[in-house]
Design a protein around this motif. Structure first.
Motif, PDB file in Angstrom:
ATOM      1  N   CYS A 483       0.827  -1.203   0.000  1.00 56.39           N
ATOM      2  CA  CYS A 483       0.000   0.000   0.000  1.00 56.39           C
ATOM      3  C   CYS A 483       0.863   1.255   0.000  1.00 56.39           C
ATOM      4  O   CYS A 483       0.431   2.314  -0.431  1.00 56.39           O
ATOM      5  N   LEU A 484       2.110   1.134   0.446  1.00 56.32           N
ATOM      6  CA  LEU A 484       3.041   2.252   0.294  1.00 56.32           C
ATOM      7  C   LEU A 484       3.614   2.271  -1.128  1.00 56.32           C
ATOM      8  O   LEU A 484       3.711   3.308  -1.776  1.00 56.32           O
ATOM      9  N   LEU A 496       6.651  -5.109  -6.191  1.00 53.27           N
ATOM     10  CA  LEU A 496       5.903  -5.410  -4.972  1.00 53.27           C
ATOM     11  C   LEU A 496       4.393  -5.364  -5.236  1.00 53.27           C
ATOM     12  O   LEU A 496       3.649  -6.263  -4.872  1.00 53.27           O
ATOM     13  N   THR A 497       3.954  -4.282  -5.899  1.00 52.81           N
ATOM     14  CA  THR A 497       2.514  -4.140  -6.136  1.00 52.81           C
ATOM     15  C   THR A 497       2.012  -5.192  -7.119  1.00 52.81           C
ATOM     16  O   THR A 497       0.849  -5.586  -7.062  1.00 52.81           O
ATOM     17  N   ASP A 498       2.898  -5.664  -8.006  1.00 49.04           N
ATOM     18  CA  ASP A 498       2.495  -6.738  -8.921  1.00 49.04           C
ATOM     19  C   ASP A 498       2.086  -7.984  -8.154  1.00 49.04           C
ATOM     20  O   ASP A 498       1.201  -8.733  -8.568  1.00 49.04           O
ATOM     21  N   MET A 499       2.770  -8.220  -7.005  1.00 45.65           N
ATOM     22  CA  MET A 499       2.489  -9.427  -6.229  1.00 45.65           C
ATOM     23  C   MET A 499       1.220  -9.257  -5.398  1.00 45.65           C
ATOM     24  O   MET A 499       0.633 -10.224  -4.945  1.00 45.65           O
ATOM     25  N   ALA A 505      -3.797   1.932  -2.693  1.00 44.30           N
ATOM     26  CA  ALA A 505      -2.693   2.802  -2.301  1.00 44.30           C
ATOM     27  C   ALA A 505      -3.054   3.558  -1.035  1.00 44.30           C
ATOM     28  O   ALA A 505      -4.186   4.007  -0.867  1.00 44.30           O
ATOM     29  N   ALA A 506      -2.095   3.700  -0.124  1.00 40.47           N
ATOM     30  CA  ALA A 506      -2.346   4.439   1.104  1.00 40.47           C
ATOM     31  C   ALA A 506      -2.230   5.931   0.824  1.00 40.47           C
ATOM     32  O   ALA A 506      -1.557   6.346  -0.114  1.00 40.47           O
ATOM     33  N   GLU A 525       5.837   6.049  12.309  1.00 41.85           N
ATOM     34  CA  GLU A 525       6.220   6.169  10.909  1.00 41.85           C
ATOM     35  C   GLU A 525       6.493   4.793  10.308  1.00 41.85           C
ATOM     36  O   GLU A 525       7.230   3.981  10.869  1.00 41.85           O
ATOM     37  N   THR A 526       5.850   4.528   9.144  1.00 40.52           N
ATOM     38  CA  THR A 526       6.134   3.296   8.411  1.00 40.52           C
ATOM     39  C   THR A 526       7.061   3.630   7.262  1.00 40.52           C
ATOM     40  O   THR A 526       6.841   4.611   6.556  1.00 40.52           O
ATOM     41  N   ARG A 527       8.126   2.844   7.103  1.00 43.08           N
ATOM     42  CA  ARG A 527       9.076   3.119   6.033  1.00 43.08           C
ATOM     43  C   ARG A 527       9.264   1.892   5.146  1.00 43.08           C
ATOM     44  O   ARG A 527       9.250   0.758   5.607  1.00 43.08           O
ATOM     45  N   LEU A 528       9.440   2.168   3.850  1.00 44.75           N
ATOM     46  CA  LEU A 528       9.761   1.087   2.910  1.00 44.75           C
ATOM     47  C   LEU A 528      10.907   1.601   2.052  1.00 44.75           C
ATOM     48  O   LEU A 528      10.762   2.614   1.359  1.00 44.75           O
TER      49      LEU A 528
END
Lengths: 739, 57
Positions: A483-484, A496-499, A505-506, A525-528
């Motif tokens: 979602c990030l 990642l989004t393909d999987m 989307a956030a 905080e969420t980090r990627l």
């Protein structure tokens, strides 16, 4: 990866208002006050695309006509200048995902189209004349065996003459002109004996008709032209495929450069006017137009077209960037070190040109045979005339008639058909499997190949990173990461989004160039992104990876791998079974190359090769006496593709690589490589068989003609049979079974 | 045999007719877009086209 580029790259027209002026030169005024323009359409593949473009155009007020030619990939546009602006029409179509490039129809294709149309017209006239004269001739031949009155026969001959003379004068022109040009330059090409045979046969037949003789050669003269024109037309068609690729190269013309002035204003400039020291702005998603140094901004840059490296690199102040790379995440300011002709991209273009010139020296087998054949024919005919006139004690007309028969019999109908028919049949067979043969001599060169050199990224592999399922993450991890990732253009985020396609989307996600993505919520905080940014202690492998850091939990690692194409191993094995040596030549890092080489059990590899290194390696192989076929896709492969004795590239390759290679194959598989080489070898053996058939025919019939035993009937039968046998033999290629 | 006197001209005329038809087809670009023309008939857009014409007129 190309998809991303196509969608994000601004078109040459829209990005540059300054180019608007030069559009003018492509606009033509039609008779009824409208304006017209022709455009090449890039990215159009099927009837669906055609429909989308035409339907869209119909809805625009002021567009009088917008008609797509799917075969030539062109759009012909007519509009009312008072109602609509062509820029906005073009912008509308580009919104659909196509690139439009205006071209000047007179400059680009008229020569080629004119020649082709002229050949077809000549062929139609010759065919008509042949069929009708043949009908009359059959009556004459039957009459000779029975009791046709000389008056009736004479009538038939005069009617034949009436058809043949204008037909020969019209349909023979392509040959006469080429022969005249050759003679002027004191050379002899195949058209000299052809013209001689046709003209002498017609002239002698006229004399014989006036004399009221039994034998005339009008049917042979026109049939010769008919068969030869078929061969010439097929040859021209084979060349036509190569042309459309050249047209595409025009579409590559660099787009405008946004230059940042000292006072902070921006100004679009054509690439050739950009000077070192200027500052250039590159928007996210745009292609970097110059070589230079980053002086502002942090971003990820996809240089795969230049280096073959599949993973984007992070650039920041002080990093060097090259023209042709795509800026992915944030705007950059670049100080120009080299622009236009001095960039790495232009250097690649030059290497390409030089390599192509080297290959243009290749002389195809038909041309080599013609060199010997033409003089032999002349000598034989002269010997027949002199022999019969001085030693055979016959009238000069009869001696000349025998010489004409020799010329007709030796006329290279079967020879002229031997190569083009096979080429067209082979190209069509491959075309049905999505393999486009672009160069007319490609099949001949492919047939001699004994070494196949593969590029890695995008060729042996799919060129796109895929998420590795290694148990390091759970489905829940994947969902929160996806979602990030959904907001980013970065290839790893895309993978990642393909999987996890169903994850929305956030909101509130921020992209931190060079680091990753982050989202601040009440819980933290969420980090990627990069490992060190997400609090991961160490990176254990050289594989590209993303880390997911969430408040109060351990970071999770997502590893990615550039997957090898499904049938790569199979294809390499098939090539080996056919006696080929297989090698990998890549610009990527040694570790990445080694991993692929091991998986495919290829032991001959080179990694980290720059475009010039690739050419050097190919030349080294050539010095060892090897015939190399290069298979590659990147911009960095383009010079190597042109330097190899034959080359293939997938349809996902950079435009310039597709232009440089002989064969372009579509689809996700590598099997077309093996199939193309097999068809090429088969075509080669058929061409040889055809030459053998044509020569056998000559060896059998020339002595008959020299002995004065060839009547018009025998000439007609022998000529048609040899041509038809050659055509039938070529058609066997279409029925060859696929392995 | 006298039948030939009109049969041959008729045969030649019919042949010429075919030739002229073919040359006309070449001249008017009937063979320019073989792939597109084949699928064009399937497009279901007659209604839109009529409306567009009216707008222009």
């Amino acid at each position: 990866m190309t998809d991303v580029i196509e969608k994000t790259e601004p078109s040459s027209i829209r990005a540059n208002p300054a180019l608007g002026g030069s559009l003018e030169s492509y606009i033509q005024r039609t008779d009824d006050g409208h304006y017209g323009m022709r455009l090449l359409v890039d990215g159009m593949h099927c009837a669906g695309c055609q429909n989308r473009i035409e339907t869209r155009l119909e809805k625009i007020r002021g567009v009088v006509e917008g008609r797509v030619n799917l075969t030539a990939r062109r759009l012909s546009l007519t509009w009312q200048p008072a109602v609509v602006d062509v820029q906005s029409v073009i912008a509308d179509i580009e919104e659909l995902g196509f690139r439009l490039v205006p071209f000047n129809p007179e400059k680009l294709s008229s020569d080629f189209d004119q020649t082709r149309k002229r050949l077809v017209r000549a062929m139609a006239v010759a065919g008509f004349a042949t069929a009708n004269i043949m009908l009359l001739s059959v009556a004459v031949w039957a009459g000779l065996a029975q009791d046709m009155q000389p008056v009736t026969r004479s009538l038939m001959h005069w009617i034949s003459a009436l058809i043949a003379v204008p037909a020969v004068a019209y349909a023979g022109m392509p040959f006469f002109e080429s022969a005249a040009a050759a003679l002027k330059g004191r050379r002899a090409n195949m058209d000299v004996p052809i013209s001689l045979a046709v003209l002498m046969a017609t002239a002698m037949s006229l004399i014989e008709t006036a004399r009221g003789a039994d034998h005339v050669y009008f049917d042979s003269a026109t049939a010769l032209l008919f068969f030869l024109l078929i061969g010439r037309f097929l040859e021209q068609s084979a060349r036509g495929r190569a042309r459309s690729a050249v047209e595409h190269l025009l579409a590559l013309n660099a787009s405008a450069v946004t230059v940042l002035n000292a006072d902070g204003t921006t100004q679009p400039l054509p690439p050739e006017e950009v000077r070192p020291g200027m500052r250039v702005l590159v928007a996210a998603g745009g292609r970097i137009p110059v070589d230079g140094q980053v002086i502002g901004g942090v971003s990820d840059v996809d240089g795969s077209l230049i280096t073959g490296e599949s993973i984007p690199v992070t650039v920041r102040e002080g990093s060097a960037v090259h023209a042709g790379a795509v800026n992915l995440t944030a705007a950059l300011t670049v100080e120009v070190a080299a622009a236009g002709n001095d960039t790495l991209l232009a250097e690649i273009g030059r290497l390409l040109e030089a390599a192509e010139q080297r290959r243009a020296r290749y002389v195809d087998v038909a041309a080599r045979i013609v060199k010997i054949y033409a003089p032999v024919v002349h000598i034989l005919a002269a010997v027949a005339f002199v022999g019969w006139f001085f030693f055979g004690a016959v009238a000069w007309q009869d001696a000349l008639l025998i010489a004409v028969a020799v010329l007709i019999i030796t006329c290279p109908c079967a020879l002229a058909l031997a190569v083009p028919v096979v080429q067209v049949v082979a190209a069509n067979r491959l075309f049905r499997q999505g393999i486009l043969v672009k160069s007319p001599t490609a099949l001949e060169r492919l047939a001699q190949v004994d070494t196949v050199v593969f590029d890695k990224t995008g060729t042996l592999t799919e060129g796109l990173p895929k998420l590795l399922i290694d148990g390091a993450w759970t489905q829940e991890d994947l969902r929160s990461a996806a979602c990030l990732a959904a907001v980013s253009l970065h290839p790893l985020a895309r993978a990642l989004t393909d999987m996890a396609p169903a994850v929305p989307a956030a909101s509130g996600v921020e992209e931190v160039p060079g680091h990753g993505l982050r989202r601040v919520t009440a819980r933290g905080e969420t980090r990627l992104g990069r490992g060190d940014w997400c609090g991961a202690t160490e990176s254990t492998s050289d594989m590209p990876e993303l880390w997911l850091a969430r408040p109060g939990r351990d970071p999770v690692r997502f590893a990615f791998i550039d997957t090898i194409r499904d049938d790569a191993a199979e294809t390499i094995q098939a090539l080996r079974d056919d006696g080929m040596t297989v090698e990998i030549l890549s610009g990527d890092r040694p570790a990445a190359v080694a991993r692929v080489a091991e998986a495919l059990s290829v032991d001959r590899t080179r990694a980290g090769a720059k475009p010039a290194d690739k050419i050097a390696r190919l030349e080294e192989l050539a010095r060892q006496g090897r015939r190399v076929c290069m298979v590659g896709d990147g911009l960095n492969d383009a010079p190597a593709l042109a330097a190899a004795s034959a080359s293939l590239s997938p349809a996902t390759a950079a435009d310039i690589s597709q232009t440089a290679s002989d064969v372009v194959f579509q689809g996700q598989h590598l099997a077309p490589v093996a199939e193309t080489l097999r068809v090429a070898r088969r075509a080669d053996s058929l061409v040889r068989q055809n030459f053998a058939l044509a020569f056998t025919y000559n060896v059998l019939t020339v002595p008959l003609a020299m002995a004065g035993l060839v009547t018009p009937l025998i000439a007609a039968v022998a000529m048609s049979t040899s041509s038809i046998i050659v055509i039938c033999n070529a058609l066997r290629l279409g029925r060859m079974r696929r392995s | 045999m006298s039948g030939l006197l009109y049969l041959i001209p008729i045969a030649l005329f019919l042949g010429l007719l075919g030739l002229v038809a073919f040359l006309w087809a070449i001249k008017t670009d009937q063979f320019e877009d073989l792939d597109g023309a084949a699928s064009r008939i399937l497009f279901d857009d007659d209604a839109d086209k009529d409306k567009n014409k009216k707008d222009d007129g």
